[in-house]
Design an enzyme around this catalytic site. Structure first.
Site, PDB file in Angstrom:
ATOM      1  N   CYS A 410      28.915  45.077  39.729  1.00  0.00           N
ATOM      2  CA  CYS A 410      29.837  44.617  40.257  1.00  0.00           C
ATOM      3  C   CYS A 410      31.088  45.177  41.407  1.00  0.00           C
ATOM      4  O   CYS A 410      32.089  44.520  42.173  1.00  0.00           O
ATOM      5  CB  CYS A 410      30.645  44.141  38.971  1.00  0.00           C
ATOM      6  SG  CYS A 410      30.928  45.179  37.731  1.00  0.00           S
ATOM      7  N   HIS A 454      34.084  45.622  33.871  1.00  0.00           N
ATOM      8  CA  HIS A 454      34.375  45.042  34.905  1.00  0.00           C
ATOM      9  C   HIS A 454      34.868  45.427  36.530  1.00  0.00           C
ATOM     10  O   HIS A 454      36.022  45.691  36.390  1.00  0.00           O
ATOM     11  CB  HIS A 454      34.155  43.415  34.968  1.00  0.00           C
ATOM     12  CG  HIS A 454      33.813  42.397  35.471  1.00  0.00           C
ATOM     13  ND1 HIS A 454      32.578  42.816  36.052  1.00  0.00           N
ATOM     14  CD2 HIS A 454      34.065  41.234  36.875  1.00  0.00           C
ATOM     15  CE1 HIS A 454      32.490  41.780  37.221  1.00  0.00           C
ATOM     16  NE2 HIS A 454      33.560  40.463  36.910  1.00  0.00           N
ATOM     17  N   ASP A 470      36.159  36.866  42.220  1.00  0.00           N
ATOM     18  CA  ASP A 470      35.662  37.852  41.579  1.00  0.00           C
ATOM     19  C   ASP A 470      33.757  37.434  42.142  1.00  0.00           C
ATOM     20  O   ASP A 470      33.144  35.876  41.924  1.00  0.00           O
ATOM     21  CB  ASP A 470      34.939  37.452  40.469  1.00  0.00           C
ATOM     22  CG  ASP A 470      34.219  37.827  38.924  1.00  0.00           C
ATOM     23  OD1 ASP A 470      33.671  39.197  39.753  1.00  0.00           O
ATOM     24  OD2 ASP A 470      34.640  38.546  38.240  1.00  0.00           O
TER      25      ASP A 470
END
Length: 662
Positions: A410, A454, A470
């Site tokens: 991520c 994250h 995202d």
């Protein structure tokens, strides 16, 4: 006046071995806390003392004991480069306990060993305050008390009796301990302040972002925090727990801005329903409090940065609870010139292929929303891979990742997306925190683990303000919709997603895997322990007192005195002398059944009439049963008054009484 010599200690082999076992039992948890050299040193001292119990000549003299002391201190200093702090201080206690075993020669020394062992047990709470350690410590305390009982009683008491008495004393003390825990005024913070200890930092998010800074947490089961919601759970796509926000990059590493006061925060415009929840935050040695995006109502002792991150006054070094209200729908304020400059910062001139890619999006549409959507479409349609094991990139990590390796976690996608937005002239920043969480249907709470760490992005759009985007959701939507399957992820060392997603939030507790059931139940017990015991701070204690009507010292003293008296009465009732009922005599019970059979036929044994006289009278009146009456009476007298009764006589007496007929 000459001082009397210390009483010579004549060791009882059993008692000394019990002492050594108890001391080693107390020190055992430090196998997980301290350096191997310290633990090995203590183990050698304990083994040496055990051997010298059989060969006293092995005990060291004064010179050797002095050298052992120096070597123990040197080991502590070599391991920790100081003699204070959590690990170093605990190591000194353990080394001292081992050395005290070596010079144990009189009764006073034995007492000192036991009391020092109590302190070693206490140091373990510097590393953990779990239920398992609390139960273990109670057992260790009971063992040490049994040593003291045996030391004072001598060989009169058996080990079983010592253990029973020690367990009884601990059980008697527990109600008083609970009353004092609840009602004795608590102070804010720990009982003592430990100096900064670099080795005491907990696993968690870092204050920098670089390749691997988030993915290193992906295999950790350690809880980051737990959340108890007062109403419905947020949807999986709304479970973004806000942490540090990053603006500045040197091309490889992203760093945090200097902290600013709460007065510079622009209040967002909130809309829609709110989520109210209590978060139980694990120690992580930072000031960050992870709140559901975006927090509006929070405790007064928390500050909020201009990036809407909540901060505590000091680093979170112990478990804490906060009640927060968050709104998933919000619109932030206008962008200041300083924020625009920060949101467009680039370390150097972008590469030609990066400029071509962004220019193609601009030609398609100059609207920032369209550019954002084109970038997400690029991540979705190009062969990008979401993985825990991306190739190592030494130079120009963003450019190489976007156009060559295309494999990352991520943090790779978030930092690359922000870089692209800034090249396109759209202010953007990286946000780290946690996404998701596992619903526990037993305890009814959401557990967020370190593996849920994250990174995502925020872009500034004129109509909406800072807007969450995202890019990981474009590459691996299952990461957001279903969450992480940590068991498979740990086994394969590759990103895995839960096939059942977060449906557990609405499902009944009907799991077929006993291991999962046990883990959820234990997590619920641990969460209750954290909430009711470890989080019982001065604020929670005050609320509890108010619920009982305690508003001043007079009320507190009244409650405390009454409960302590009640504990004393209960302990007194428990310890009161009890008349032990006489054990049933099997021979007498069988003989009484025989007498009842005789009474039914008119032959009643008279008061004062002995068994033999009654047998003679009964035989004269019932000559047909003379032999059976005589056999039963003989067996009964032999069992009751014989010098050495045969255990088989009881069975024979019972059989004859059962078979007796008049």
């Amino acid at each position: 006046m000459k001082k009397p010599a210390a009483t010579s200690f004549v060791p009882d082999r059993t008692q000394e071995n019990l002492l050594l076992f108890s001391v080693f039992f107390v020190a055992a948890p430090h196998l997980l806390n301290l350096g191997w050299a310290i633990v090995l040193y203590f183990s050698l001292m304990a083994a040496w003392r055990f051997a010298s119990g059989y060969r006293p000549a092995l005990l060291p003299g004064r010179l050797l004991l002095f050298l052992l002391t120096l070597s123990g201190a040197a080991l502590v200093y070599v391991d920790y480069h100081r003699f204070y702090g959590r690990e170093a201080g605990s190591s000194l206690f353990l080394v001292g306990l081992g050395l005290k075993l070596m010079e144990m020669r009189n009764r006073r020394d034995v007492y000192l060993v036991v009391y020092l062992a109590f302190f070693v047990a206490l140091t373990q709470y510097l590393f953990s305050q779990s239920i398992a350690l609390a139960v273990y410590t109670l057992a260790a305390v009971a063992l040490l008390i049994s040593v003291l009982i045996g030391l004072n009683a001598g060989p009169v008491l058996s080990l079983k009796t010592q253990f029973r008495m020690a367990a009884s004393l601990v059980a008697q003390a527990m109600p008083i301990m609970v009353v004092l825990f609840i009602f004795f005024p608590r102070i804010a913070g720990p009982l003592w302040k430990l100096p900064d200890d670099p080795s005491s930092a907990k696993t968690g998010l870092s204050d920098i972002i670089e390749p691997g800074s988030v993915s290193r947490l992906a295999l950790s089961r350690e809880p980051a925090f737990r959340a108890d919601f007062e109403g419905p759970l947020p949807l999986p796509a709304e479970r973004y727990w806000r942490g540090p926000v990053f603006w500045h990059t040197d091309g490889r590493r992203w760093t945090l801005p200097p902290e600013r006061g709460r007065n510079t925060v622009q209040a967002p415009a909130f809309s829609g329903p709110a989520y109210r929840y209590t978060i139980t935050l694990e120690p992580h040695q930072k000031r960050w409090v992870f709140a559901l995006d975006l927090p509006k109502v929070f405790p007064e002792n928390l500050a909020q940065t201009p990036e809407y991150l909540l901060l505590t006054p000091q680093n979170v070094g112990e478990r804490r609870q906060y009640t927060i209200s968050s709104y998933p729908n919000y619109r932030t304020g206008e962008l200041s010139p300083a924020e625009r400059e920060q949101g467009l910062q680039l370390p150097d001139r972008p590469s030609a292929r990066m400029l071509r890619l962004v220019e193609r999006w601009r030609r398609s549409s100059s609207d920032p929303k369209d550019i954002v959507n084109n970038a997400l479409l690029h991540f979705r349609e190009e062969p990008f891979v979401y993985t825990l094991n991306p190739p190592v990139i030494r130079d120009k990590p963003v450019d190489i990742f976007l156009f060559e390796t295309r494999k990352g976690f991520c943090e790779h996608y978030a930092t690359a997306f922000v870089y692209l937005m800034r090249v396109a002239g759209i202010p953007a920043r990286v946000v780290t925190g946690y996404q998701g969480g596992q619903w526990n249907p037993v305890g009814k709470f959401l557990e967020v683990r370190q593996a849920d760490a994250h990174a995502w992005t925020e872009v500034w759009l004129s109509e909406q303000g800072w807007t969450r985007v995202d890019p990981t959701a474009a590459v691996a939507p299952h990461r957001i919709e279903q969450g992480i399957d940590l068991d498979r992820q740990m086994a394969d060392h590759e990103v895995s997603f839960s096939p059942v997603g977060r449906a557990l939030a609405d499902a009944a507790f009907d799991l077929h895997d006993w291991y999962d059931q046990a883990r959820l139940i234990w997590a619920s017990i641990d969460h209750a322990w954290n909430q009711r015991v470890l989080s019982y701070n001065p604020e929670n204690q005050k609320r509890f007192w108010e619920a009982l009507g305690i508003v001043d010292w007079r009320g507190l003293i009244t409650w405390l005195t009454a409960l302590l008296i009640l504990c004393g009465v209960l302990v007194g009732l428990w310890l009161r002398p009890r008349r032990k009922p006489k054990a049933a005599d099997p021979a007498m019970a069988a003989y009484n059944r025989f007498l009842k059979k005789m009474a039914k036929n008119g032959l009643v044994k008279q008061t004062g009439e002995g068994p033999r006289d009654f047998a003679l009278r009964a035989a004269s009146e019932r000559p047909e049963a003379k032999e059976a009456i005589g056999a039963i009476t003989t067996l009964f007298l032999r069992i009751r008054y014989g010098r050495q009764a045969d255990p088989r006589d009881i069975d024979q007496l019972r059989r004859r009484v059962r078979a007796f007929r008049v």
